[in-house]
Design an enzyme around this catalytic site. Structure first.
Site, PDB file in Angstrom:
ATOM      1  N   GLU A 256     -12.196  17.449  -1.606  1.00  0.00           N
ATOM      2  CA  GLU A 256     -11.636  18.456  -0.703  1.00  0.00           C
ATOM      3  C   GLU A 256     -10.292  18.039  -0.152  1.00  0.00           C
ATOM      4  O   GLU A 256      -9.999  16.852  -0.041  1.00  0.00           O
ATOM      5  CB  GLU A 256     -12.531  18.625   0.525  1.00  0.00           C
TER       6      GLU A 256
ATOM      7  N   CYS B 290     -15.006  16.905   7.512  1.00  0.00           N
ATOM      8  CA  CYS B 290     -14.987  16.043   6.358  1.00  0.00           C
ATOM      9  C   CYS B 290     -16.261  16.157   5.499  1.00  0.00           C
ATOM     10  O   CYS B 290     -17.356  15.897   5.979  1.00  0.00           O
ATOM     11  CB  CYS B 290     -14.879  14.673   7.020  1.00  0.00           C
TER      12      CYS B 290
HETATM   13  N1  SAH Z   1     -13.106   7.119   6.235  1.00  0.00           N
HETATM   14  C1  SAH Z   1     -12.007   7.185   7.101  1.00  0.00           C
HETATM   15  C2  SAH Z   1     -11.164   8.430   6.894  1.00  0.00           C
HETATM   16  C3  SAH Z   1     -11.886   9.697   6.585  1.00  0.00           C
HETATM   17  S1  SAH Z   1     -12.849  10.375   7.901  1.00  0.00           S
HETATM   18  C4  SAH Z   1     -12.451   7.079   8.552  1.00  0.00           C
HETATM   19  O1  SAH Z   1     -13.645   7.141   8.805  1.00  0.00           O
HETATM   20  O2  SAH Z   1     -11.595   6.884   9.402  1.00  0.00           O
HETATM   21  C5  SAH Z   1     -11.577  11.017   8.975  1.00  0.00           C
HETATM   22  C6  SAH Z   1     -11.993  11.142  10.422  1.00  0.00           C
HETATM   23  O3  SAH Z   1     -12.954  12.206  10.581  1.00  0.00           O
HETATM   24  C7  SAH Z   1     -12.659   9.881  10.981  1.00  0.00           C
HETATM   25  O4  SAH Z   1     -12.139   9.575  12.251  1.00  0.00           O
HETATM   26  C8  SAH Z   1     -14.094  10.301  11.058  1.00  0.00           C
HETATM   27  O5  SAH Z   1     -14.791   9.533  11.982  1.00  0.00           O
HETATM   28  C9  SAH Z   1     -13.970  11.760  11.440  1.00  0.00           C
HETATM   29  N2  SAH Z   1     -15.181  12.558  11.217  1.00  0.00           N
HETATM   30  C10 SAH Z   1     -16.071  12.489  10.220  1.00  0.00           C
HETATM   31  N3  SAH Z   1     -17.041  13.409  10.378  1.00  0.00           N
HETATM   32  C11 SAH Z   1     -16.751  14.093  11.501  1.00  0.00           C
HETATM   33  C12 SAH Z   1     -17.352  15.171  12.208  1.00  0.00           C
HETATM   34  N4  SAH Z   1     -18.473  15.729  11.758  1.00  0.00           N
HETATM   35  N5  SAH Z   1     -16.752  15.627  13.325  1.00  0.00           N
HETATM   36  C13 SAH Z   1     -15.606  15.065  13.776  1.00  0.00           C
HETATM   37  N6  SAH Z   1     -14.977  14.050  13.174  1.00  0.00           N
HETATM   38  C14 SAH Z   1     -15.541  13.562  12.046  1.00  0.00           C
HETATM   39 FE1  SF4 Z   2     -16.836   7.458   5.300  1.00  0.00          FE
HETATM   40 FE2  SF4 Z   2     -17.503   7.160   7.847  1.00  0.00          FE
HETATM   41 FE3  SF4 Z   2     -15.047   8.009   7.211  1.00  0.00          FE
HETATM   42 FE4  SF4 Z   2     -17.198   9.590   6.817  1.00  0.00          FE
HETATM   43  S1  SF4 Z   2     -16.386   8.876   8.773  1.00  0.00           S
HETATM   44  S2  SF4 Z   2     -15.512   9.262   5.404  1.00  0.00           S
HETATM   45  S3  SF4 Z   2     -18.779   8.087   6.225  1.00  0.00           S
HETATM   46  S4  SF4 Z   2     -15.972   6.005   6.765  1.00  0.00           S
END
Ligand code: SAH
Ligand code: SF4
Length: 353
Positions: free
Chosen positions: A94, A340
């Site tokens: 995505e 995400c």
């Molecule tokens: N893996 C990396 C980058 C991708 S996730 C990371 O975790 O930083 C990007 C951001 O979206 C991260 O800060 C993650 O914690 C946040 N995120 C993931 N799922 C989420 C959700 N359901 N609601 C809000 N933020 C979310």
């Molecule tokens: Fe991966 Fe955690 Fe980032 Fe989701 S929030 S993409 S599980 S590292």
């Protein structure tokens, strides 16, 4: 979680102009540079009309121009556009395009799935499928740039955030190869000042990245200032605790001069107490940093709830009174499965019944 396999040819996007030229010894060297430029514009071989027709057919038979194609798009009321992309092996990823008056941002993926297992995130629910190649990351940028009306003179995508599915530092070498290439002025030409990379906190990689000479904005997903709570939300915390994480954030600032962003997804009753605000203020003081509060994007796969907008603002005010530089991030695209990993899961459920 795949669609039908379509093709399995060598991909040219991601190769340098010289490498492309070396694949075509019978043609003049400048063809490599021409093709390189066309690929960055998101063109297929058939559209590279300034190349000889026989060269176009030669390329078509043997190579894939861009390994990323748009399968579906979803437009939000706020101008946000979410993309579901298909890869050449049938995997799905995505991206989200967010137009802003200060520059249009693309949020791109770095892996198919993710193995970090954060309990609030839809991307990690099925674990890691595979790493993306640098070409597949460049492909997302080139594809969206073109879809959004950009061309070689005027790019539609000006800013990148590596915040789609995947943990960028779990795919370190390919992400660095991508960063090296995406800034090329003869290609996509997006400089590191306009790139943010978000990590769940792989400290050894943060240090390595700080020493690499790259200077992107580093975002660290903190989400709780207490080890026990953070470990419950983010298993990675069991390997790299908060003290080490803050130490590596400070190191990143020392080496690059860039302030570090801490992402903090507010989850009702989990990380929004007064004690959390105080501890968060202590942790982030003493070096240039900024806290980005995000209201949880609720996903149906777990029971976590988002705080109300008022409660989020209250938490923000507490931080600000404690001297923390902080903002609440406007939640973009929540009407189109903004969080995400949600779109990929939804679509995979649809096609797999
Ligand atoms: N893996 C990396 C980058 C991708 S996730 C990371 O975790 O930083 C990007 C951001 O979206 C991260 O800060 C993650 O914690 C946040 N995120 C993931 N799922 C989420 C959700 N359901 N609601 C809000 N933020 C979310
Ligand atoms: Fe991966 Fe955690 Fe980032 Fe989701 S929030 S993409 S599980 S590292």
């Amino acid at each position: 979680m795949t669609t039908a396999v379509s093709e399995n040819k060598t991909v040219l996007l991601g190769m340098s102009a010289e490498d492309i030229a070396s694949l075509l010894p019978e043609y003049p060297k400048y063809c490599g540079a021409q093709i390189y430029g066309f690929l960055a514009d998101g063109k297929g071989f058939g559209e590279m009309t300034s190349l000889k027709k026989e060269l176009r057919s030669y390329l078509e038979e043997r190579y894939t121009a861009n390994p990323v194609r748009i399968l579906k798009t979803f437009e939000g009321k706020d101008g946000t556009k979410k993309y579901l992309f298909g890869l050449t092996d049938g995997n799905l990823i995505e991206g989200v395009y967010m137009p802003h008056d200060y520059g249009n941002t693309l949020c791109l993926s770095t892996q198919v799935g993710c193995r970090m297992g954060c309990t609030f995130c839809a991307s990690g629910l099925d674990g890691l499928v595979r790493n993306l190649t640098a070409g597949e990351m460049l492909g997302q940028v080139a594809t969206v740039n073109r879809d959004a009306g950009g061309n070689s003179k005027n790019r539609a995508v000006n800013k990148l955030v590596l915040m789609g599915s995947g943990e960028p530092f779990d795919n370190y070498d390919n992400v660095l190869a991508f960063l090296d290439e995406v800034g090329n002025v003869k290609g996509l030409n997006i400089g590191e000042r306009n790139i943010s990379l978000s990590t769940s906190g792989l400290c050894d990689k943060i240090v390595r990245f700080a020493d690499s000479g790259h200077k992107v904005t580093l975002s660290i997903s903190l989400h709780s200032p207490f080890d026990e709570d953070r470990s419950a939300l983010m298993p990675v915390n069991k390997a790299y605790g908060i003290a080490e994480l803050i130490k590596s954030a400070k190191y990143y600032f020392q080496r690059t001069g860039r302030r570090v962003i801490f992402e903090y997804t507010l989850i009702r009753g989990k990380n929004d107490s007064d004690a959390c605000a105080h501890r968060l203020a202590e942790l982030t003081s003493g070096f240039p940093s900024h806290v980005n509060l995000i209201r949880l994007n609720e996903v149906k796969e777990n029971d976590y709830a988002a705080p109300s907008a008022d409660a989020a603002n209250e938490f923000l005010c507490k931080l600000q009174r404690l001297g923390v530089s902080a903002t609440v991030r406007k939640s973009l695209g929540s009407d189109i499965e903004g969080a995400c990993g949600q779109l990929r899961r939804r679509y995979a459920e649809e096609i797999n019944g």
